[in-house]
Write a protein that holds these residues in place. Structure first.
Motif, PDB file in Angstrom:
ATOM      1  N   HIS A   1      -3.796  12.002  -1.369  1.00 26.71           N
ATOM      2  CA  HIS A   1      -3.922  10.999  -2.438  1.00 26.71           C
ATOM      3  C   HIS A   1      -2.820   9.950  -2.333  1.00 26.71           C
ATOM      4  O   HIS A   1      -3.079   8.756  -2.553  1.00 26.71           O
ATOM      5  CB  HIS A   1      -3.831  11.697  -3.799  1.00 26.71           C
TER       6      HIS A   1
ATOM      7  N   PHE B   1       1.673  24.638  -6.850  1.00 26.84           N
ATOM      8  CA  PHE B   1       1.072  25.648  -5.985  1.00 26.84           C
ATOM      9  C   PHE B   1       1.810  26.982  -6.058  1.00 26.84           C
ATOM     10  O   PHE B   1       1.191  28.044  -5.923  1.00 26.84           O
ATOM     11  CB  PHE B   1       0.995  25.137  -4.547  1.00 26.84           C
TER      12      PHE B   1
ATOM     13  N   HIS C   1     -11.221  26.441  -0.854  1.00 22.44           N
ATOM     14  CA  HIS C   1     -10.968  25.456  -1.907  1.00 22.44           C
ATOM     15  C   HIS C   1      -9.469  25.286  -2.167  1.00 22.44           C
ATOM     16  O   HIS C   1      -9.050  24.233  -2.660  1.00 22.44           O
ATOM     17  CB  HIS C   1     -11.733  25.847  -3.169  1.00 22.44           C
ATOM     18  N   LEU C   2      -8.683  26.279  -1.818  1.00 19.01           N
ATOM     19  CA  LEU C   2      -7.228  26.102  -1.852  1.00 19.01           C
ATOM     20  C   LEU C   2      -6.820  25.019  -0.853  1.00 19.01           C
ATOM     21  O   LEU C   2      -6.044  24.114  -1.176  1.00 19.01           O
ATOM     22  CB  LEU C   2      -6.523  27.423  -1.529  1.00 19.01           C
TER      23      LEU C   2
ATOM     24  N   TRP D   1      -5.348  19.265   0.461  1.00 19.53           N
ATOM     25  CA  TRP D   1      -5.696  17.961   1.043  1.00 19.53           C
ATOM     26  C   TRP D   1      -5.796  16.893  -0.042  1.00 19.53           C
ATOM     27  O   TRP D   1      -5.292  15.782   0.120  1.00 19.53           O
ATOM     28  CB  TRP D   1      -7.024  18.061   1.789  1.00 19.53           C
ATOM     29  N   ALA D   2      -6.470  17.234  -1.142  1.00 17.50           N
ATOM     30  CA  ALA D   2      -6.684  16.247  -2.206  1.00 17.50           C
ATOM     31  C   ALA D   2      -5.379  15.794  -2.841  1.00 17.50           C
ATOM     32  O   ALA D   2      -5.181  14.598  -3.096  1.00 17.50           O
ATOM     33  CB  ALA D   2      -7.607  16.829  -3.276  1.00 17.50           C
ATOM     34  N   THR D   3      -4.474  16.732  -3.088  1.00 15.23           N
ATOM     35  CA  THR D   3      -3.247  16.386  -3.811  1.00 15.23           C
ATOM     36  C   THR D   3      -2.200  15.725  -2.925  1.00 15.23           C
ATOM     37  O   THR D   3      -1.340  14.998  -3.423  1.00 15.23           O
ATOM     38  CB  THR D   3      -2.636  17.635  -4.467  1.00 15.23           C
TER      39      THR D   3
ATOM     40  N   PHE E   1      -8.760  22.672   0.386  1.00 14.32           N
ATOM     41  CA  PHE E   1      -9.279  21.390  -0.105  1.00 14.32           C
ATOM     42  C   PHE E   1      -8.351  20.798  -1.167  1.00 14.32           C
ATOM     43  O   PHE E   1      -8.116  19.585  -1.205  1.00 14.32           O
ATOM     44  CB  PHE E   1     -10.673  21.568  -0.715  1.00 14.32           C
ATOM     45  N   SER E   2      -7.834  21.670  -2.042  1.00 14.73           N
ATOM     46  CA  SER E   2      -6.937  21.197  -3.101  1.00 14.73           C
ATOM     47  C   SER E   2      -5.653  20.635  -2.519  1.00 14.73           C
ATOM     48  O   SER E   2      -5.117  19.636  -3.012  1.00 14.73           O
ATOM     49  CB  SER E   2      -6.620  22.340  -4.072  1.00 14.73           C
TER      50      SER E   2
ATOM     51  N   GLN F   1       0.296  28.856  -8.840  1.00  9.16           N
ATOM     52  CA  GLN F   1      -1.072  29.265  -8.541  1.00  9.16           C
ATOM     53  C   GLN F   1      -1.134  30.397  -7.511  1.00  9.16           C
ATOM     54  O   GLN F   1      -2.035  31.233  -7.555  1.00  9.16           O
ATOM     55  CB  GLN F   1      -1.859  28.066  -7.994  1.00  9.16           C
TER      56      GLN F   1
END
Length: 209
Positions: free
Chosen positions: A169, A198, A158-159, A164-166, A161-162, A201
């Motif tokens: 976009h 990041f 999920h890191l 990729w999403a950010t 995925f995050s 995080q």
């Protein structure tokens, strides 16, 4: 593919093939596979439709060619995540590479996103054979860093995925970003923001609180 003489393509043939693929990338990224037509691609390329069909059998043939060429480029930033590097800097560098790709290859990003949104009908074998093993290997690298206390205890999958999403976009929703941030180029601010986001995080001390 329609052109199958076995001879080395001429300079003009190579040029025309590149013209068609670039035109198709423009059309597919703007209209999606279903909305694109061979007439639109030939008009964008400045070639007749019969000329286009000399090089490619169909719209799907062109689309698959573009996606196949894109896959290696798409995987390269993740390939470069090195297990022997500093974990935080490796991941932050990966974030930057993905953000740079969103800036430099927005049409390719939208092409890829459109294929995935349709259920990856033409790309699924590549995802299974190429992306999945690489993704699993890099998740294992990140988990090793976490287990060694070098990263906060995040979920590696999920890191990614995050990330990729950010980053994607800025390409996939580029029209919206342009309206909201006009006349600013968002890249520099996005880079600073995502690095800060990041970094906080990933820092292992946060995971101990």
């Amino acid at each position: 593919m329609a052109q199958s003489t076995g001879k080395e393509p001429s300079r003009i043939q190579k040029r025309n093939r590149l013209l068609i693929l670039d035109a198709a990338l423009e059309v597919f990224s703007a209209h999606g596979f279903r909305g694109a037509t061979l007439d639109m691609i030939s008009a964008q390329a400045g070639l007749s439709k019969p000329n286009l069909l000399y090089y490619f059998d169909s719209k799907e043939d062109i689309h698959v060619t573009l996606l196949s060429q894109l896959m290696e480029t798409w995987l390269d930033p993740l390939v470069e995540l090195h297990p022997d590097g500093d974990p935080i800097e490796e991941i932050l560098s990966y974030v930057q590479r993905k953000l740079d790709m969103a800036r430099d290859l927005p049409r390719e990003s939208r092409l890829f996103a459109g294929e995935i949104l349709q259920g990856a009908p033409r790309m699924l074998p590549h995802l299974q054979a190429d992306l999945k093993p690489l993704f699993d290997a890099k998740c294992a690298v990140i988990q090793d860093w976490i287990d060694a206390g070098r990263l906060a205890p995040l979920d590696p999958a999920h890191l990614i995925f995050s990330i990729w999403a950010t980053t994607q976009h800025y390409a996939d929703f580029g029209a919206q970003v342009a309206v909201l941030l006009t006349p600013e180029d968002p890249h520099a601010r996005a880079s600073a923001h995502l690095r800060s986001l990041f970094l906080h995080q990933l820092a292992p001390t946060l995971g101990k609180n």
